[in-house]
Design an enzyme around this catalytic site. Sequence first.
Site, PDB file in Angstrom:
ATOM      1  N   ARG A   1      45.833  46.520  44.726  1.00  0.00           N
ATOM      2  CA  ARG A   1      45.588  47.234  43.474  1.00  0.00           C
ATOM      3  C   ARG A   1      46.252  48.607  43.527  1.00  0.00           C
ATOM      4  NH1 ARG A   1      40.488  45.097  45.122  1.00  0.00           N
ATOM      5  NH2 ARG A   1      39.628  43.564  43.658  1.00  0.00           N
TER       6      ARG A   1
ATOM      7  N   LYS B   1      37.255  47.600  46.277  1.00  0.00           N
ATOM      8  CA  LYS B   1      36.031  47.867  45.525  1.00  0.00           C
ATOM      9  C   LYS B   1      34.816  47.741  46.428  1.00  0.00           C
ATOM     10  CE  LYS B   1      37.906  46.679  41.052  1.00  0.00           C
ATOM     11  NZ  LYS B   1      37.724  45.951  39.796  1.00  0.00           N
TER      12      LYS B   1
ATOM     13  N   HIS C   1      49.231  46.057  37.805  1.00  0.00           N
ATOM     14  CA  HIS C   1      48.467  44.817  37.888  1.00  0.00           C
ATOM     15  C   HIS C   1      49.359  43.595  37.651  1.00  0.00           C
ATOM     16  CE1 HIS C   1      44.228  44.553  38.795  1.00  0.00           C
ATOM     17  NE2 HIS C   1      44.150  43.425  38.125  1.00  0.00           N
TER      18      HIS C   1
ATOM     19  N   ARG D   1      50.511  42.458  40.892  1.00  0.00           N
ATOM     20  CA  ARG D   1      49.410  41.762  41.570  1.00  0.00           C
ATOM     21  C   ARG D   1      49.278  40.335  41.031  1.00  0.00           C
ATOM     22  NH1 ARG D   1      44.518  42.821  44.395  1.00  0.00           N
ATOM     23  NH2 ARG D   1      42.604  42.045  43.414  1.00  0.00           N
TER      24      ARG D   1
ATOM     25  N   HIS E   1      39.097  39.602  46.205  1.00  0.00           N
ATOM     26  CA  HIS E   1      38.184  39.173  45.152  1.00  0.00           C
ATOM     27  C   HIS E   1      36.842  38.775  45.763  1.00  0.00           C
ATOM     28  CE1 HIS E   1      41.581  37.999  42.139  1.00  0.00           C
ATOM     29  NE2 HIS E   1      41.265  39.277  42.073  1.00  0.00           N
TER      30      HIS E   1
ATOM     31  N   TYR F   1      44.590  32.299  38.428  1.00  0.00           N
ATOM     32  CA  TYR F   1      45.995  32.139  38.771  1.00  0.00           C
ATOM     33  C   TYR F   1      46.410  30.682  38.885  1.00  0.00           C
ATOM     34  CZ  TYR F   1      45.505  37.085  39.590  1.00  0.00           C
ATOM     35  OH  TYR F   1      45.229  38.417  39.428  1.00  0.00           O
TER      36      TYR F   1
END
Length: 300
Positions: free
Chosen positions: A149, A173, A246, A249, A272, A281
């Site tokens: 990211r 995150k 993004h 990514r 994730h 995806y």
Amino acid sequence: MLLSAAIEAFVSHLTGVRRLSSATARAYRADLRDLCEAVGDTPVAEVDVEDLREWLWRAATRGDARSTLARRTSSARGLFRWLLDEGRIPVDPTARLVTPKKGRPLPRVAPADGLAAVLDDAAARAAAGGPLALRDHAMLELLYGSGIRVAELCGLDRGDIDAGRRTARVTGKGDKDRVVPYGAPAQRALDAYLVRARPALAARRADASGALFLGSRGGRLGARAVYDVVSRAIGPLVGSAAVGPHALRHSAATHLLDGGADLRAVQELLGHASLGTTQIYTHVSSERLAAAYRLAHPRA
């Protein structure tokens, strides 16, 4: 406050303070638990508009009705506006959220051959240019080569790079660290940047940051500058001037799946929390699936 706890507190507020019916509260809870499953039980302040868009894209691609998407958007807006009013988050990530229309396009993905040409052009400019051209080339190679990211890229320090193993330690995150691999082209670009560009940028500031990527004044590079670089580089390739990091990514994940990578390996690479977030995806890897069908199915 974690997202799961925020959802329960919000539902209690709906029934206890706003006096909504139990059926309405259940609908809110179901929508928001689906959100929690998609983005992971992360601190509420770390949920951003990209997380919410990917959640809605996922629902759209599996065929959810427009009314369902509108309801889910409303549920998310209700939660985050309440959290803002309660002082639990500094900004409302739903402020820029638009309900996806039925059949809304999947995340923009640049073609692999087009990206190769973009990166070759960035390498040529770096060879003939100054410190910023070298930095931008290394940045583009690392973003695409690792799928990290933009916040993770900007947060990298010099010590987070292991050149021997070609890995980077990033903080994602929820302050979760992970180690991501990248390729030889990214390492070559990083080597050139660290030797020929970063010292010159660091010299522009007396208290130069220990950050890997520096801005034009010698401080840690900010996300806005990365957006500008990526937009100029790949905007024409995907047909949108508004494209940002993004998209690299998205492209990295899709190209990995096109090449036969395992979905769970891609999930781990991207950081994730939920496999469901990574599954978006698979919808943009139809060419790989179609080829596998033609090769394997006796009635193809």
